[in-house]
Each structure stands twice: as structure tokens, then as C-alpha cells.
Design a protein around this motif. Structure first.
Motif, PDB file in Angstrom:
ATOM      1  N   PHE A 190      30.315  36.064  41.421  1.00 29.09           N
ATOM      2  CA  PHE A 190      30.295  35.424  40.463  1.00 29.09           C
ATOM      3  C   PHE A 190      30.186  36.180  39.146  1.00 29.09           C
ATOM      4  CE2 PHE A 190      28.525  32.151  43.214  1.00 29.09           C
ATOM      5  CZ  PHE A 190      28.906  30.980  42.883  1.00 29.09           C
ATOM      6  N   GLU A 191      29.536  37.213  39.210  1.00 26.08           N
ATOM      7  CA  GLU A 191      29.694  38.279  37.937  1.00 26.08           C
ATOM      8  C   GLU A 191      31.113  38.498  37.636  1.00 26.08           C
ATOM      9  OE1 GLU A 191      29.637  41.036  35.165  1.00 26.08           O
ATOM     10  OE2 GLU A 191      27.882  39.236  35.653  1.00 26.08           O
ATOM     11  N   ASN A 192      32.005  39.066  38.655  1.00 30.91           N
ATOM     12  CA  ASN A 192      33.348  39.521  38.291  1.00 30.91           C
ATOM     13  C   ASN A 192      34.078  38.476  37.657  1.00 30.91           C
ATOM     14  OD1 ASN A 192      36.203  39.951  39.276  1.00 30.91           O
ATOM     15  ND2 ASN A 192      35.354  41.853  39.020  1.00 30.91           N
ATOM     16  N   ILE A 193      34.161  37.317  38.254  1.00 32.64           N
ATOM     17  CA  ILE A 193      34.656  36.028  38.004  1.00 32.64           C
ATOM     18  C   ILE A 193      34.378  35.646  36.451  1.00 32.64           C
ATOM     19  CG2 ILE A 193      35.648  33.801  38.461  1.00 32.64           C
ATOM     20  CD1 ILE A 193      35.611  34.475  41.310  1.00 32.64           C
ATOM     21  N   GLY A 194      33.123  35.571  36.666  1.00 30.39           N
ATOM     22  CA  GLY A 194      32.227  35.111  35.164  1.00 30.39           C
ATOM     23  C   GLY A 194      32.955  36.002  33.856  1.00 30.39           C
ATOM     24  N   MET A 195      32.875  37.380  34.416  1.00 28.73           N
ATOM     25  CA  MET A 195      33.450  38.363  33.336  1.00 28.73           C
ATOM     26  C   MET A 195      34.910  38.121  32.872  1.00 28.73           C
ATOM     27  SD  MET A 195      33.603  42.423  34.300  1.00 28.73           S
ATOM     28  CE  MET A 195      34.973  42.239  35.394  1.00 28.73           C
ATOM     29  N   CYS A 196      35.718  37.740  33.824  1.00 31.19           N
ATOM     30  CA  CYS A 196      36.990  37.507  33.466  1.00 31.19           C
ATOM     31  C   CYS A 196      37.127  36.326  32.684  1.00 31.19           C
ATOM     32  CB  CYS A 196      38.014  37.271  34.754  1.00 31.19           C
ATOM     33  SG  CYS A 196      38.132  38.925  35.747  1.00 31.19           S
ATOM     34  N   LEU A 197      36.324  35.435  32.915  1.00 36.45           N
ATOM     35  CA  LEU A 197      36.292  33.992  32.037  1.00 36.45           C
ATOM     36  C   LEU A 197      35.520  34.166  30.882  1.00 36.45           C
ATOM     37  CD1 LEU A 197      35.623  31.484  35.170  1.00 36.45           C
ATOM     38  CD2 LEU A 197      37.873  31.925  34.098  1.00 36.45           C
ATOM     39  N   GLY A 198      34.863  35.253  30.427  1.00 36.05           N
ATOM     40  CA  GLY A 198      33.976  35.340  29.411  1.00 36.05           C
ATOM     41  C   GLY A 198      32.794  34.753  29.415  1.00 36.05           C
ATOM     42  N   LEU A 199      32.210  34.509  30.626  1.00 39.63           N
ATOM     43  CA  LEU A 199      30.919  33.787  30.829  1.00 39.63           C
ATOM     44  C   LEU A 199      29.808  34.884  31.310  1.00 39.63           C
ATOM     45  CD1 LEU A 199      32.027  30.761  32.873  1.00 39.63           C
ATOM     46  CD2 LEU A 199      31.733  30.846  30.578  1.00 39.63           C
ATOM     47  N   THR A 200      30.068  36.016  31.701  1.00 36.70           N
ATOM     48  CA  THR A 200      29.086  37.066  32.008  1.00 36.70           C
ATOM     49  C   THR A 200      29.379  38.325  31.451  1.00 36.70           C
ATOM     50  OG1 THR A 200      30.264  37.352  33.922  1.00 36.70           O
ATOM     51  CG2 THR A 200      28.467  35.903  34.234  1.00 36.70           C
ATOM     52  N   PRO A 201      28.550  39.055  31.264  1.00 38.61           N
ATOM     53  CA  PRO A 201      28.738  40.370  30.872  1.00 38.61           C
ATOM     54  C   PRO A 201      29.614  41.281  31.390  1.00 38.61           C
ATOM     55  CG  PRO A 201      26.415  40.022  30.669  1.00 38.61           C
ATOM     56  CD  PRO A 201      26.852  38.808  31.563  1.00 38.61           C
ATOM     57  N   VAL A 202      30.408  42.206  30.900  1.00 39.55           N
ATOM     58  CA  VAL A 202      31.396  43.386  31.396  1.00 39.55           C
ATOM     59  C   VAL A 202      30.292  44.393  31.845  1.00 39.55           C
ATOM     60  CG1 VAL A 202      33.284  44.390  31.144  1.00 39.55           C
ATOM     61  CG2 VAL A 202      33.146  42.426  29.791  1.00 39.55           C
ATOM     62  N   ILE A 203      29.993  44.486  33.359  1.00 40.00           N
ATOM     63  CA  ILE A 203      29.196  45.525  33.652  1.00 40.00           C
ATOM     64  C   ILE A 203      29.759  46.249  35.040  1.00 40.00           C
ATOM     65  CG2 ILE A 203      27.076  44.531  32.871  1.00 40.00           C
ATOM     66  CD1 ILE A 203      26.804  43.091  35.595  1.00 40.00           C
ATOM     67  N   GLY A 204      31.276  46.182  35.038  1.00 41.35           N
ATOM     68  CA  GLY A 204      31.783  47.154  35.939  1.00 41.35           C
ATOM     69  C   GLY A 204      31.577  46.707  37.169  1.00 41.35           C
ATOM     70  N   LEU A 205      31.607  45.558  37.826  1.00 41.88           N
ATOM     71  CA  LEU A 205      31.672  45.362  39.229  1.00 41.88           C
ATOM     72  C   LEU A 205      32.855  44.871  39.924  1.00 41.88           C
ATOM     73  CD1 LEU A 205      27.978  43.386  39.550  1.00 41.88           C
ATOM     74  CD2 LEU A 205      28.645  45.545  40.222  1.00 41.88           C
ATOM     75  N   THR A 206      33.157  45.296  40.906  1.00 39.99           N
ATOM     76  CA  THR A 206      34.382  44.973  41.574  1.00 39.99           C
ATOM     77  C   THR A 206      34.407  43.774  42.255  1.00 39.99           C
ATOM     78  OG1 THR A 206      33.861  45.897  43.707  1.00 39.99           O
ATOM     79  CG2 THR A 206      35.026  47.420  42.249  1.00 39.99           C
ATOM     80  N   LEU A 207      35.399  42.970  42.476  1.00 43.09           N
ATOM     81  CA  LEU A 207      35.522  41.655  43.133  1.00 43.09           C
ATOM     82  C   LEU A 207      35.839  42.129  44.702  1.00 43.09           C
ATOM     83  CD1 LEU A 207      35.767  38.683  42.887  1.00 43.09           C
ATOM     84  CD2 LEU A 207      38.290  38.821  42.652  1.00 43.09           C
ATOM     85  N   PRO A 208      34.835  41.793  45.452  1.00 44.90           N
ATOM     86  CA  PRO A 208      34.888  42.365  46.802  1.00 44.90           C
ATOM     87  C   PRO A 208      36.084  41.949  47.306  1.00 44.90           C
ATOM     88  CG  PRO A 208      32.745  41.437  46.450  1.00 44.90           C
ATOM     89  CD  PRO A 208      33.507  41.153  45.342  1.00 44.90           C
ATOM     90  N   PHE A 209      36.819  42.974  48.318  1.00 43.73           N
ATOM     91  CA  PHE A 209      37.948  43.019  48.981  1.00 43.73           C
ATOM     92  C   PHE A 209      39.317  43.065  48.163  1.00 43.73           C
ATOM     93  CE2 PHE A 209      34.729  40.958  51.723  1.00 43.73           C
ATOM     94  CZ  PHE A 209      34.819  41.612  52.747  1.00 43.73           C
ATOM     95  N   PHE A 210      39.026  42.535  47.023  1.00 45.07           N
ATOM     96  CA  PHE A 210      40.375  42.402  46.130  1.00 45.07           C
ATOM     97  C   PHE A 210      40.667  43.527  45.130  1.00 45.07           C
ATOM     98  CE2 PHE A 210      39.359  38.020  47.744  1.00 45.07           C
ATOM     99  CZ  PHE A 210      40.530  37.438  47.972  1.00 45.07           C
ATOM    100  N   SER A 211      39.379  43.995  44.587  1.00 47.09           N
ATOM    101  CA  SER A 211      39.706  45.036  43.628  1.00 47.09           C
ATOM    102  C   SER A 211      39.826  46.401  44.226  1.00 47.09           C
ATOM    103  CB  SER A 211      38.355  45.157  42.883  1.00 47.09           C
ATOM    104  OG  SER A 211      38.016  44.115  41.962  1.00 47.09           O
TER     105      SER A 211
END
Length: 384
Positions: free
Chosen positions: A328-349
Motif C-alpha cells: 500500500f505504501e509503495n503503490i500509494g507513493m507512485c500514485l501521489g497518495l502516500t509519502p516517499v519513504i523508500g520502501l520497495t514493492l515486495p517481489f517486484f522491486s
């Protein structure tokens, strides 16, 4: 001792192959997108690192499927030393990663992020501790709550202190909340905790968080104030949203995305890989990502509910919480909904530490599925 074909069949039948297939599908898709996202840099090295980490992850998956987690958790003093020791290594050896926090250790050109390993250890230790308190003490007694809060709080403060890695610290916080709730901790403790946070957060905001961390938190909500010219901290997030918008339904195709193939998004292979997927594989690709990760989370929860063991259930819920928060944090970050705090997208990043640590966690879940405990041998009865 000769290994029989029937033994192999029995092993594969008892192993959670559905979970493994889901994890492999997500990882392979991630490697393909990493190859595309890093093509302008020479993708071979990035792809080879990710494949190597995947191979290690698969080995760890089967290893932790075979090893009884009860045996590992019985060595909790050693696990506690390893947990703290890995983070303390960041004091003399930690170096800054792409997100600016001092969360990496590099040797012989290989980068390791200790917090990724510590997440898994923390889940096992917390599950062991909470299950013990629930079975042999009173989990909601003040002394019991103090113990589990001190464990979490010490790691949270230590991680922030040695690395400034707010993103990973927040993952620990969410894992703690989910596991505490799942263990049956009385709700009034959560109310008390929320009141305490209302007091602590303003103090931490003014005295603990760095200017960069504050800007990252505020950027999605007041970008004109934090970065009025748009060339600073909001730059990558703005271009990530452009990438997602330009992908439409089916995407521009691999190696064809304007934002992904340019240098507009520096972390297009790691923190912003969802934006690369959205641009080059479109909404369909994004939905595949969400479905795969959701299926993995649901599978972890199902295994936990069927485990007949409080510790097994809590481990599965902790792993599910880890994947859920990062998704949720990573996808939200890309959508501009959550802060950019440097979390990977599990399995994909991109990130070897993240990949093989997550596979190790999934292996533990598979091990819990592998050996459900008969009622007469349960160490920790759920009581549900």
C-alpha cells in the motif's frame, strides 16, 4: 540414507506450492520489468543480481519449510543478539542508499540491507513472545504489554538512530500493531497507545525527524509549499504519476515507456517500479501486480488461521502485515497518495536483500503449512 521418490512427492505435497508459485510469478514479472527499466544503464548486472537473489530465496524457502520454526524460535536469545547486532553494524559500516538513509552495508561490491533480515527475525521473536504470554501469563497485563512494547520500541528507535530509515521503521510499527491485535491484546491498550502517540508525534516531529524526512511526509499533500518549483523532492513522484497516466489500459510496451526509459525517475527499478509497470504494461499490468500480492497476503492469512498454533498464526499474520504495508505504501507513493519513504514493492522491486528475506519469510509460512500441530502436541493453543 536413500531418498525415495515417494518422500519427494510427500514433501512437495505438504509444501505450500501455491504460495511458492505466487511468489515466483511476482518475482519473475519483477525481473522482466527491472530489465526494461534499467536497459539504458545496462540491465545485465541488475538482472543477474536479482536472479541470484531469487535463487537464494528459493533455497531459503525450502530450507525454512523443512526446519521447524519452533526449534528456531527456541533459540530466541541468539536471535535477539542477531537482531540487534545486524542493526548495530550500520554504525561503523552503514552507507547511504538511493533514499538517502544510512541503511546499507557493502562489501566486495555486494549491498545488504540489514533491516530486511531483521524484519523476519522480529516477526518470529514477537510471535514467540506474544504466544508465550498468552498461554502462560496474561497478555494484557501491564508487565506483559511493557515487554512487547519495549522490544518493538527499542528496535524502532535503534533503526531510526543508526540509519534514519523511517520507511522500515514504520513497517515494524505496522507489524507490531497487527500482531498485537491478532494475539488478542485488549482494545483499551490500543486506545491508550493512540493517546500516547498523540503526545509523542508532535515531540518527534520537532525534535527527532530530519528536514528531509518531514518534506517526504508532507510532499504528497502540500507539494506547492514543500517544493514550489517542482524540481526537488516532488520531481520523481510527479513523473511517476505521468508514467502511470500514459500507460492507459495496455501500456506502451516493455522498453518503450518515455518516463521509464528516461532519467526522469531515478528509482524506476526500485521504489518506483510500479510506475514503470503502469507505463509499459498499463492498467492490466498494475492489476496483475495487485492480484498477485493480494493473493500472497490472503494465503499467508489462511495458513495462519489453519495453523492450530498461536505462534504459527502470529507469524503468518506478521508476514502478511509486512507485505500489506509495503504494497500500500509503495503503490500509494507512485500514485501521489502516500509519502516517499523508500520502501520497495515486495517481489517486484530491485533489491537482493528484500527479495531473499521475503522468500525466507514465505518459507516460514510454508513450514507452518507443512506441519500443522495435532491438538495434543500444540505448544501454544489459540484458544479461539
Amino acid at each position: 540414507m536413500k531418498l525415495k521418490l515417494s518422500d519427494v512427492r510427500d514433501f512437495l505435497k505438504r509444501t505450500d506450492m501455491l504460495l511458492l508459485v505466487l511468489c515466483l510469478a511476482a518475482s519473475i514479472m519483477g525481473i522482466v520489468v527491472i530489465s526494461s527499466a534499467t536497459s539504458s544503464w545496462g540491465s545485465a548486472s541488475y538482472v543477474s543480481v536479482q536472479i541470484f537473489a531469487l535463487v537464494i530465496g528459493i533455497v531459503l524457502y525450502f530450507l525454512f519449510t523443512v526446519i521447524d520454526i519452533d526449534i528456531i524460535s527456541d533459540q530466541w536469545p541468539l536471535l535477539l543478539v542477531v537482531e540487534v547486532g545486524l542493526l548495530l553494524l550500520l554504525i561503523p559500516f552503514g552507507i547511504a542508499g538511493d533514499t538517502g538513509n544510512k541503511g546499507w552495508i557493502r562489501f566486495f561490491g555486494i549491498g545488504i540491507q540489514p533491516s530486511e533480515v531483521v524484519k523476519v527475525i522480529y516477526i518470529v521473536l514477537s510471535a514467540k513472545h506474544m504466544a508465550y504470554l498468552k498461554e502462560y501469563r496474561s497478555l494484557s497485563a501491564p508487565l506483559s504489554v511493557l515487554q512487547i512494547v519495549l522490544h518493538f520500541g527499542f528496535l524502532f528507535v535503534l533503526l531510526l538512530g543508526v540509519s534514519d530509515d523511517l520507511g522500515s521503521a514504520l513497517v515494524f510499527f505496522f507489524i507490531f500493531l497487527v500482531m498485537a491485535f491478532a494475539s488478542g491484546l485488549k482494545l483499551y491498550w490500543f486506545v491508550f497507545g493512540a493517546a500516547a502517540m498523540a503526545v509523542v508525534i508532535p515531540i518527534a516531529w520537532n525534535n527527532v525527524l530530519t528536514t528531509n524526512q518531514k518534506e517526504r511526509i508532507l510532499a504528497p499533500y502540500i507539494p506547492d509549499v514543500v517544493d514550489p518549483d517542482g524540481y526537488g523532492i516532488t520531481w520523481e513522484q510527479t513523473h511517476a504519476k505521468l508514467a502511470l497516466a500514459s500507460g492507459r489500459l495496455t501500456g506502451t510496451g516493455l522498453y518503450q515507456g518515455a518516463q521509464t526509459q528516461s532519467e526522469a525517475i531515478a528509482s524506476k527499478h526500485a521504489d518506483y517500479i510500479f510506475a514503470a509497470i503502469g507505463e509499459e504494461l498499463g492498467m492490466i499490468g498494475c492489476l496483475v501486480v495487485v492480484v498477485l500480492l493480494t493473493a500472497i497476503i490472503v494465503r499467508c492469512v489462511v495458513v495462519g488461521l489453519r495453523s492450530n498454533s498461536t505462534m504459527g498464526m502470529l507469524i503468518c499474520f506478521g508476514v502478511a502485515a509486512m507485505i500489506t504495508f509495503q504494497m500500500f505504501e509503495n503503490i500509494g507513493m507512485c500514485l501521489g497518495l502516500t509519502p516517499v519513504i523508500g520502501l520497495t514493492l515486495p517481489f517486484f522491486s530491485y533489491g537482493g536483500s528484500s527479495l531473499f528475506s521475503t522468500f525466507a519469510a514465505m518459507g516460514i509460512v510454508s513450514g507452518i503449512h507443512f506441519r500443522p500441530k495435532p491438538a495434543q502436541f500444540r505448544s501454544y493453543n489459540t484458544g479461539y
